[in-house]
Design an enzyme around this catalytic site. Sequence first.
Site, PDB file in Angstrom:
ATOM      1  N   HIS A 139       0.825  -1.447   0.506  1.00 41.25           N
ATOM      2  CA  HIS A 139       0.011  -0.129   0.196  1.00 41.25           C
ATOM      3  C   HIS A 139       0.994   1.236  -0.083  1.00 41.25           C
ATOM      4  O   HIS A 139       0.776   2.457  -0.739  1.00 41.25           O
ATOM      5  CB  HIS A 139      -0.554  -0.381   0.627  1.00 41.25           C
ATOM      6  CG  HIS A 139      -2.010   1.225   1.517  1.00 41.25           C
ATOM      7  ND1 HIS A 139      -3.221   0.631   1.091  1.00 41.25           N
ATOM      8  CD2 HIS A 139      -1.586   2.329   1.678  1.00 41.25           C
ATOM      9  CE1 HIS A 139      -3.436   2.408   2.043  1.00 41.25           C
ATOM     10  NE2 HIS A 139      -2.703   2.971   2.002  1.00 41.25           N
ATOM     11  N   GLU A 140       1.517   1.362   0.948  1.00 37.62           N
ATOM     12  CA  GLU A 140       3.134   2.154   0.752  1.00 37.62           C
ATOM     13  C   GLU A 140       3.532   2.504  -0.426  1.00 37.62           C
ATOM     14  O   GLU A 140       3.628   3.896  -0.225  1.00 37.62           O
ATOM     15  CB  GLU A 140       3.720   2.228   2.269  1.00 37.62           C
ATOM     16  CG  GLU A 140       2.800   2.298   3.677  1.00 37.62           C
ATOM     17  CD  GLU A 140       1.325   3.619   3.760  1.00 37.62           C
ATOM     18  OE1 GLU A 140       1.913   4.311   3.345  1.00 37.62           O
ATOM     19  OE2 GLU A 140       1.241   3.645   4.334  1.00 37.62           O
TER      20      GLU A 140
HETATM   21 ZN   LIG Z   1      -2.546   4.821   2.360  1.00 37.30          ZN
END
Ligand SMILES: [Zn+2]
Length: 328
Positions: free
Chosen positions: A244-245
């Site tokens: 996600h990051e």
């Molecule tokens: Zn995020």
Amino acid sequence: MGLRPNLLTRRAAGVASTTLALLLSTATVGVVPAASAFSAAPGEVCAEPADVHSDARVKKGGIAEHEPNELTAAQVREREADLAIALRDRVNHRAGAQAASPLAAVTIPVVVHVIQRDATRAGGNIPDSMITSQITVLNQAYSGATGGAATAFSFQLSKINRVTNPAWYPIVQGSSAERQMKTSLREGGKNTLNVYLGELSDDLLGWATFPQRKLNSMDGVVVLSESLPGGTAANYNQGDTGTHEVGHWLNLYHTFQGGCSGTGDSVSDTPAEASPAFECPTGRDTCTTAGLDPITNFMDYTYDSCMYQFTAGQASRMLTAWNAYRAA
Ligand SMILES: [Zn+2]
């Protein structure tokens, strides 16, 4: 169904027994510099943005839960305008030189900084095997092997840098200690992914910077070390905080950015959703526009066991941003 089609065996059973949730906070937005600052003649000093866009993921109950949880519409407009300028500058830069050829396959070197308080596991000393597993998770996610669209990106671990420094533990988002840590440790150019692992402030799972035209020492992603595969962060310990990051680092917004109206996350094939989804709410549909909420998308807030895909539109957006911001 919410489980990754191809990775069921590494998924822990049970997705409804936790009180953890994911939220986002945003750093203040810097001034978008004039385009001329980036086409300056050699020797001129480029203006540096006052701050770096970033966002975070937190567990429910954390202090940051009560902070604003997404970029404002104005912040998104600034970022989209900046992307357009960056693309135009790339074209101008290449005019007269060899024709620009968009990269179709990108291998990203990864430098992992393990921030430790001491030599104990509780003090941040996770084994190398968790880090190599995280790289595998990234490669599976970004290749489409988990069920989503294939992207241009693969990841190659180039270095593990272990740092014992109690002053940097936990890593506190937005602190002077974070700036000092990154300023002293960050390696490589704009194409190098620097990952900082450790215990994090405010129950955060991670945060990331969006790309900028000029390399900023804050550039990189910060990830809770126990969110790596095999870690102790229940429901968030299969490596998808990292996935996600890195999505943000490659210029993706959350799928719930902008809610039901407007341009949302600036990607056309992720259905709009009104707010973040938590746990794994199959069939959730919060907007009257077409499509169920994209709860299985890596850029939502569901459990690691629930999210398994990027879309073709997200893959395209990431490659465009790479060529605008991070390609050599
Ligand atoms: Zn995020």
